[in-house]
Design an enzyme around this catalytic site. Structure first.
Site, mmCIF file in Angstrom:
data_model
loop_
_atom_site.group_PDB
_atom_site.id
_atom_site.type_symbol
_atom_site.label_atom_id
_atom_site.label_comp_id
_atom_site.label_asym_id
_atom_site.label_seq_id
_atom_site.Cartn_x
_atom_site.Cartn_y
_atom_site.Cartn_z
ATOM 1 N N ALA A 68 1.241 -1.414 0.012
ATOM 2 C CA ALA A 68 -0.071 0.086 -0.077
ATOM 3 C C ALA A 68 0.844 1.290 0.248
ATOM 4 O O ALA A 68 1.513 1.021 -0.739
ATOM 5 C CB ALA A 68 -0.665 -0.076 1.176
ATOM 6 N N SER A 69 0.908 2.007 0.516
ATOM 7 C CA SER A 69 1.026 3.355 1.151
ATOM 8 C C SER A 69 2.991 3.601 1.001
ATOM 9 O O SER A 69 3.721 4.737 1.421
ATOM 10 C CB SER A 69 0.703 4.330 1.681
ATOM 11 O OG SER A 69 -0.535 4.787 1.046
ATOM 12 N N VAL A 70 3.220 2.770 1.798
ATOM 13 C CA VAL A 70 4.847 2.028 2.009
ATOM 14 C C VAL A 70 5.204 1.890 0.562
ATOM 15 O O VAL A 70 6.975 2.051 0.391
ATOM 16 C CB VAL A 70 5.044 1.380 2.339
ATOM 17 C CG1 VAL A 70 6.859 0.159 2.935
ATOM 18 C CG2 VAL A 70 4.602 0.916 3.722
#
Length: 389
Positions: A68-70
Site C-alpha cells: 500500500a502506501s509504503v
C-alpha cells in the site's frame, strides 16, 4: 524523574516482544514482522503470529506483504535519483512530461502543477477513499491503486485529470494519489515501465530483491486481514474497509498482488518484505549512497510545506514523499523532532529517527490495526522507553 537521552537497546527486545505478544493475544493482529536498527546494527528482528491463520502458516521473517502506501517512499526515492542524475527537476511542470495530464482549477483554468507539488501532496488532488461516498473521483471512475480496476495507468490519469482540482496547487496539503502521477512521470522520463524504472533506479542497486509490483514468490505472500471482532477477518477479493467517518473508505483487491496486468500504482501498488524496506530506510538515514547525494536526502527529509495543516497528522510537516515530525507534543509522541514516519493501509507502520540513529519497520497483515491502531502507539512507546539515570 530523569532518563537517559539514548534508547535502551539492551532491554529493547523484551519490551517489543511484550507488545507483540499482548497484541496477538488480544487478537488485534494476525501476524507481523518487526525489524529495528540502531547505529546501522540490526538489534531486533522477529516474525510473530500467522501469515495465514486458516492454513496455520506461521509468519516468516522474509514473508511478503502488500505494501500500500509504503510504496510511496520507494517511488519518491526513484524520482530523486532521476533528479540526482539531472534527468528531472523538482520544479519541472508535470505537463512537460505528461502533456495529457492537465487538470483544471475550480474556475475552469488549467492548473500549473510541478513535480514538487506531486511529491509534497500539495497538487490539488485527493484520494477516493478520503472523499465522501459517490464523490467526484468515484463518479469519474478513478482508482486509488488498490482495487482491481481493470484499467491502465494512462486511463486512470485521464479520468483523474477530468476532475477539477480541490484547491490551487501549493496552497493546501491533502494526502493524495499524486504519487501515482509521479510514477507516470518516472516512466516517461526513463522511457520504460514504472516497474522496470523502480528496479533499475532503486531496488536493484540496494539488493531489494523481494520488492516489485507483483509478488516475486506467491508462496511467501501473507494473507490479508481486516479489523473485526472477536478477531480479524480475512479480506475478500474485492473488499472494502471503512476509514474515518463520512468517507468512502478503502476499496481493496488483495489479488492485485498476483496480477501482472494491474496498472503499477506508484502510491500503493508494490509488494515487498520488511527486510527490503529497512534496507531503503537505512540507506537514506545514512546519507543516501549509493542512490542519492546527502544534499538531496536532506531536502527529502526537510519540511517543504511550511505551516500548512495536515489532516490526521498533527504536529507533523511533509518533505518529499514522507511526513516529518515538527512538534512531538502536538503529535503526542516520544519520537525526536525530525523523525520521518508513514504507514500502509494493509497494516504497516515505519519510522526513522535520525537523532537516535534509529530505523523501525513494522509490517503486519492486519488492516487497519497495523497502520494506525493501538499497536503502533504501543510499539513506539516500547522503543523509546528510557532507562533511569
Amino acid at each position: 524523574m530523569l532518563y537517559s537521552n539514548k534508547i535502551n537497546s539492551e532491554c529493547l527486545p523484551g519490551r517489543i516482544d511484550d507488545v507483540i505478544d499482548r497484541t496477538l493475544a488480544d487478537k488485534r493482529l494476525v501476524g507481523a514482522v518487526i525489524k529495528v536498527a540502531i547505529d546501522g546494527v540490526l538489534v531486533y528482528s522477529r516474525a510473530a503470529g500467522l501469515a495465514d491463520r486458516e492454513m496455520n502458516l506461521h509468519m516468516q521473517e522474509d514473508d511478503l506483504f502488500r505494501l500500500a502506501s509504503v510504496t510511496k517512499p520507494i517511488v519518491s526515492t526513484a524520482a530523486l535519483v532521476l533528479v540526482a542524475q539531472g534527468r528531472l527537476q523538482l520544479d519541472d511542470r508535470v505537463d512537460h512530461w505528461l502533456p495529457e495530464f492537465r487538470p483544471r482549477l475550480q474556475n475552469g483554468e488549467f492548473a500549473t502543477l510541478t513535480i514538487r507539488h506531486l511529491m509534497t501532496h500539495t497538487a490539488g488532488l485527493s484520494y477516493g477513499f478520503l472523499q465522501e461516498e459517490d464523490g467526484s473521483y468515484q463518479r469519474a471512475g478513478v482508482s486509488d491503486g488498490m482495487d482491481q480496476s481493470g484499467i491502465t495507468l494512462e486511463e486512470n490519469l485521464r479520468r483523474l485529470a477530468s476532475v477539477q482540482l480541490l484547491y490551487t496547487p501549493g496552497t493546501e496539503w491533502k494526502y493524495s494519489i499524486a504519487t501515482d502521477v509521479l510514477g507516470a512521470v518516472i516512466a516517461k522520463v526513463t522511457e520504460t515501465s514504472l516497474s522496470e524504472a523502480i528496479h533499475s533506479l532503486v531496488t536493484k542497486p540496494l539488493g531489494m530483491n523481494d520488492t516489485c509490483f507483483i509478488a516475486v514468490n506467491p508462496a511467501r505472500l501473507t494473507t490479508a486481514y481486516a479489523n473485526a471482532f472477536p478477531e480479524p477477518r480475512p479480506l475478500h477479493d474485492p473488499d472494502s474497509v471503512a476509514f474515518v467517518e463520512n468517507t468512502a473508505g478503502f476499496r481493496l483487491a488483495p489479488g492485485r498482488a498476483f496480477d501482472g496486468t494491474a496498472y503499477p500504482s506508484g502510491g500503493a501498488g508494490m509488494v515487498g518484505s520488511a527486510g527490503d524496506f529497512l534496507q531503503l530506510l537505512e540507506t537514506l538515514r545514512k546519507g543516501g549512497a549509493p542512490l542519492l547525494p546527502e544534499s538531496l536526502v536532506r531536502e527529502m527529509t526537510t519540511n517543504q510545506i511550511g505551516d500548512l495543516p495536515m489532516a490526521f497528522w498533527p504536529g507533523r510537516g511533509f518533505g518529499l514523499g514522507i511526513t516529518l515530525l515538527k512538534n512531538p507534543v502536538a503529535a503526542d509522541t516520544p519520537e525526536s523532532p525530525g523523525t520521518w514516519r508513514m504507514g500502509g493501509t494493509y497494516g504497516h507502520s515505519w519510522f526513522v529517527d535520525p537523532k537516535q540513529r534509529l530505523s523501525v519497520v513494522a509490517f503486519t497483515n492486519t488492516a487497519l490495526e497495523g497502520m494506525s491502531g493501538q499497536f503502533t502507539i504501543d510499539l513506539c512507546e516500547a522503543v523509546y522507553e528510557r532507562i533511569k539515570k
